[in-house]
Design a protein around this motif. Structure first.
Motif, PDB file in Angstrom:
ATOM      1  N   ARG A   1      43.802 -14.395  -9.955  1.00  0.00           N
ATOM      2  CA  ARG A   1      44.224 -12.970  -9.695  1.00  0.00           C
ATOM      3  C   ARG A   1      43.199 -12.415 -11.108  1.00  0.00           C
ATOM      4  O   ARG A   1      43.731 -11.798 -11.981  1.00  0.00           O
ATOM      5  N   PRO A   2      41.919 -12.781 -10.936  1.00  0.00           N
ATOM      6  CA  PRO A   2      41.004 -12.305 -12.145  1.00  0.00           C
ATOM      7  C   PRO A   2      41.262 -10.846 -12.561  1.00  0.00           C
ATOM      8  O   PRO A   2      41.008 -10.306 -13.557  1.00  0.00           O
ATOM      9  N   ASP A   3      41.371  -9.746 -11.526  1.00  0.00           N
ATOM     10  CA  ASP A   3      41.518  -8.392 -11.818  1.00  0.00           C
ATOM     11  C   ASP A   3      42.697  -8.191 -12.546  1.00  0.00           C
ATOM     12  O   ASP A   3      42.710  -7.042 -13.111  1.00  0.00           O
ATOM     13  N   LYS A   4      43.795  -9.101 -12.612  1.00  0.00           N
ATOM     14  CA  LYS A   4      44.987  -8.813 -13.284  1.00  0.00           C
ATOM     15  C   LYS A   4      44.929  -9.779 -14.436  1.00  0.00           C
ATOM     16  O   LYS A   4      46.066 -10.215 -15.078  1.00  0.00           O
ATOM     17  N   TYR A   5      44.005 -10.515 -14.704  1.00  0.00           N
ATOM     18  CA  TYR A   5      43.982 -11.479 -15.822  1.00  0.00           C
ATOM     19  C   TYR A   5      44.867 -12.442 -15.663  1.00  0.00           C
ATOM     20  O   TYR A   5      45.400 -13.224 -16.326  1.00  0.00           O
ATOM     21  N   ASN A   6      45.047 -12.825 -14.167  1.00  0.00           N
ATOM     22  CA  ASN A   6      45.762 -13.962 -13.545  1.00  0.00           C
ATOM     23  C   ASN A   6      47.143 -13.795 -14.196  1.00  0.00           C
ATOM     24  O   ASN A   6      47.887 -15.030 -14.208  1.00  0.00           O
ATOM     25  N   SER A   7      47.684 -12.558 -14.080  1.00  0.00           N
ATOM     26  CA  SER A   7      49.083 -12.354 -14.370  1.00  0.00           C
ATOM     27  C   SER A   7      49.949 -12.860 -13.262  1.00  0.00           C
ATOM     28  O   SER A   7      49.458 -12.919 -12.019  1.00  0.00           O
ATOM     29  N   PHE A   8      51.120 -13.506 -13.585  1.00  0.00           N
ATOM     30  CA  PHE A   8      51.977 -14.010 -12.789  1.00  0.00           C
ATOM     31  C   PHE A   8      52.704 -13.087 -11.860  1.00  0.00           C
ATOM     32  O   PHE A   8      53.263 -12.074 -12.468  1.00  0.00           O
ATOM     33  N   ASN A   9      52.877 -13.002 -10.340  1.00  0.00           N
ATOM     34  CA  ASN A   9      53.692 -12.319  -9.748  1.00  0.00           C
ATOM     35  C   ASN A   9      54.616 -13.484  -8.597  1.00  0.00           C
ATOM     36  O   ASN A   9      54.304 -14.720  -8.967  1.00  0.00           O
ATOM     37  N   GLN A  10      55.108 -12.920  -7.973  1.00  0.00           N
ATOM     38  CA  GLN A  10      56.037 -13.925  -7.180  1.00  0.00           C
ATOM     39  C   GLN A  10      55.143 -14.867  -6.252  1.00  0.00           C
ATOM     40  O   GLN A  10      55.522 -16.039  -6.256  1.00  0.00           O
ATOM     41  N   GLU A  11      54.340 -14.114  -5.715  1.00  0.00           N
ATOM     42  CA  GLU A  11      53.359 -14.996  -4.737  1.00  0.00           C
ATOM     43  C   GLU A  11      52.461 -16.061  -5.634  1.00  0.00           C
ATOM     44  O   GLU A  11      52.689 -17.205  -4.829  1.00  0.00           O
ATOM     45  N   LEU A  12      52.087 -15.717  -6.856  1.00  0.00           N
ATOM     46  CA  LEU A  12      51.458 -16.837  -7.626  1.00  0.00           C
ATOM     47  C   LEU A  12      52.432 -18.157  -8.087  1.00  0.00           C
ATOM     48  O   LEU A  12      52.125 -19.179  -7.813  1.00  0.00           O
ATOM     49  N   ALA A  13      53.610 -17.429  -8.443  1.00  0.00           N
ATOM     50  CA  ALA A  13      54.700 -18.699  -8.854  1.00  0.00           C
ATOM     51  C   ALA A  13      54.934 -19.293  -7.793  1.00  0.00           C
ATOM     52  O   ALA A  13      54.886 -20.509  -8.007  1.00  0.00           O
ATOM     53  N   PHE A  14      55.203 -18.866  -6.462  1.00  0.00           N
ATOM     54  CA  PHE A  14      55.582 -19.841  -5.583  1.00  0.00           C
ATOM     55  C   PHE A  14      54.524 -20.683  -5.053  1.00  0.00           C
ATOM     56  O   PHE A  14      54.441 -21.859  -4.534  1.00  0.00           O
ATOM     57  N   ALA A  15      53.373 -20.235  -5.220  1.00  0.00           N
ATOM     58  CA  ALA A  15      51.922 -20.877  -4.739  1.00  0.00           C
ATOM     59  C   ALA A  15      51.765 -22.098  -5.659  1.00  0.00           C
ATOM     60  O   ALA A  15      51.653 -23.073  -5.418  1.00  0.00           O
ATOM     61  N   VAL A  16      52.142 -21.868  -6.857  1.00  0.00           N
ATOM     62  CA  VAL A  16      51.913 -22.799  -8.141  1.00  0.00           C
ATOM     63  C   VAL A  16      52.967 -24.217  -7.658  1.00  0.00           C
ATOM     64  O   VAL A  16      52.803 -25.085  -7.983  1.00  0.00           O
ATOM     65  N   GLN A  17      54.188 -23.444  -7.308  1.00  0.00           N
ATOM     66  CA  GLN A  17      55.249 -24.518  -7.201  1.00  0.00           C
ATOM     67  C   GLN A  17      54.980 -25.557  -6.080  1.00  0.00           C
ATOM     68  O   GLN A  17      55.198 -26.422  -6.199  1.00  0.00           O
ATOM     69  N   LYS A  18      54.356 -24.682  -4.839  1.00  0.00           N
ATOM     70  CA  LYS A  18      54.138 -25.645  -3.949  1.00  0.00           C
ATOM     71  C   LYS A  18      53.053 -26.503  -4.155  1.00  0.00           C
ATOM     72  O   LYS A  18      53.283 -27.808  -3.551  1.00  0.00           O
ATOM     73  N   ALA A  19      52.098 -26.083  -4.927  1.00  0.00           N
ATOM     74  CA  ALA A  19      50.723 -26.827  -5.347  1.00  0.00           C
ATOM     75  C   ALA A  19      51.120 -28.042  -5.981  1.00  0.00           C
ATOM     76  O   ALA A  19      50.671 -29.168  -5.861  1.00  0.00           O
ATOM     77  N   LEU A  20      52.111 -27.583  -6.951  1.00  0.00           N
ATOM     78  CA  LEU A  20      52.437 -28.876  -7.819  1.00  0.00           C
ATOM     79  C   LEU A  20      53.372 -29.840  -6.959  1.00  0.00           C
ATOM     80  O   LEU A  20      53.204 -31.268  -7.425  1.00  0.00           O
ATOM     81  N   ASP A  21      54.266 -29.414  -6.000  1.00  0.00           N
ATOM     82  CA  ASP A  21      54.993 -30.194  -5.134  1.00  0.00           C
ATOM     83  C   ASP A  21      53.919 -30.986  -4.376  1.00  0.00           C
ATOM     84  O   ASP A  21      54.087 -32.537  -4.097  1.00  0.00           O
TER      85      ASP A  21
END
Length: 257
Positions: free
Chosen positions: A18-38
């Motif tokens: 999310r470079p336009d938002k300095y990669n700040s976290f929202n719900q979508e990114l948080a859940f995407a990271v959780q799934k990727a780590l799993d």
């Protein structure tokens, strides 16, 4: 796509996108990271994980537009359902996780980095405990990891002042492993990740278990745990290969098992 997930030669690279938002976290990114780590946990072909950011920032923390949206998730859920699972996954996954901090790491972004096994940063990167500026407390494991890395006094001052910490300063105070020249950073991370992906992954996982437990164990408990985990490590294929390679004066071919 808010998270790029690339798997190559035993290394999984998770890049906040999310470079336009300095990669700040929202719900979508948080859940995407959780799934990727799993997914990384379940995939035996993945033996090292790299966390980094797209563009100029590693991660600027929470997207405040979401946090202040009356229809968005409450802070309790943002901490409990977005960040806490990620921190738990980072510590529990039995594979090495490298935080490759390519730019500013602020708030939750800084603390996610500090929860990783090894943190390397560009010399131009900065770390900021940005919570006090908006009346919040450090979360995402910040109050756990930072005092253990730099000491209670230094951690308290950084959290209360919100001072920027350069990569060089972070290395000097043992907050991170290394500060790397910007033009050498990508090559350094690639080389480190590639090396770790060819090392004894099972032994790495057992090492993480021991380090995690050491935060709460007495010396006696830790010695007992080392005895138990060493017995497990000694039963692995990688131990047999490592010792055989040593005796034969050759480079070992670890399989991570």
């Amino acid at each position: 796509m808010v998270l790029d997930f690339v798997k190559k030669d035993g290394v999984a690279t998770l890049k906040f996108n999310r470079p336009d938002k300095y990669n700040s976290f929202n719900q979508e990114l948080a859940f995407a990271v959780q799934k990727a780590l799993d997914d990384c946990k379940k995939d035996d072909d993945i033996r090292t994980i790299v966390l980094t950011g797209e563009g100029k920032a590693f991660c600027a923390g929470q997207d405040l537009a979401e946090a202040t949206d009356p229809n968005g998730p409450p802070l309790k859920n943002i901490v409990g359902k977005h960040y806490n699972p990620i921190i738990t996954q980072l510590r529990d996954i039995e594979k090495p996780v490298i935080a490759a901090v390519n730019g500013v790491a602020a708030g939750a972004g800084a603390n996610i980095a500090l929860a990783c096994d090894i943190v390397v940063a560009k010399k131009s990167a900065t770390f900021i405990q940005a919570f006090a500026a908006i009346g919040l407390i450090p979360d995402s494991g910040g109050t756990f990891f930072l005092p253990r890395l730099v000491g209670a006094q230094k951690a308290m001052a950084l959290m209360m002042s919100g001072d920027k910490v350069s990569a060089d300063e972070a290395e000097a105070m043992n907050m991170i492993y290394k500060s790397i020249a910007d033009d050498e950073f990508d090559q350094f991370v690639t080389k480190m990740a590639a090396k770790m992906a060819k090392m004894p992954t099972r032994g790495y996982g057992l090492t993480k278990k021991a380090i995690n437990a050491s935060f709460n164990n007495s010396l006696k408990e830790q010695l007992d745990l080392e005895e138990k985990l060493q017995a497990i490590a000694g039963s692995t294929s990688d131990f047999k290969e490592g010792t055989q390679a040593f005796l034969e004066k050759r480079k070992p071919n670890f399989t991570g098992k």
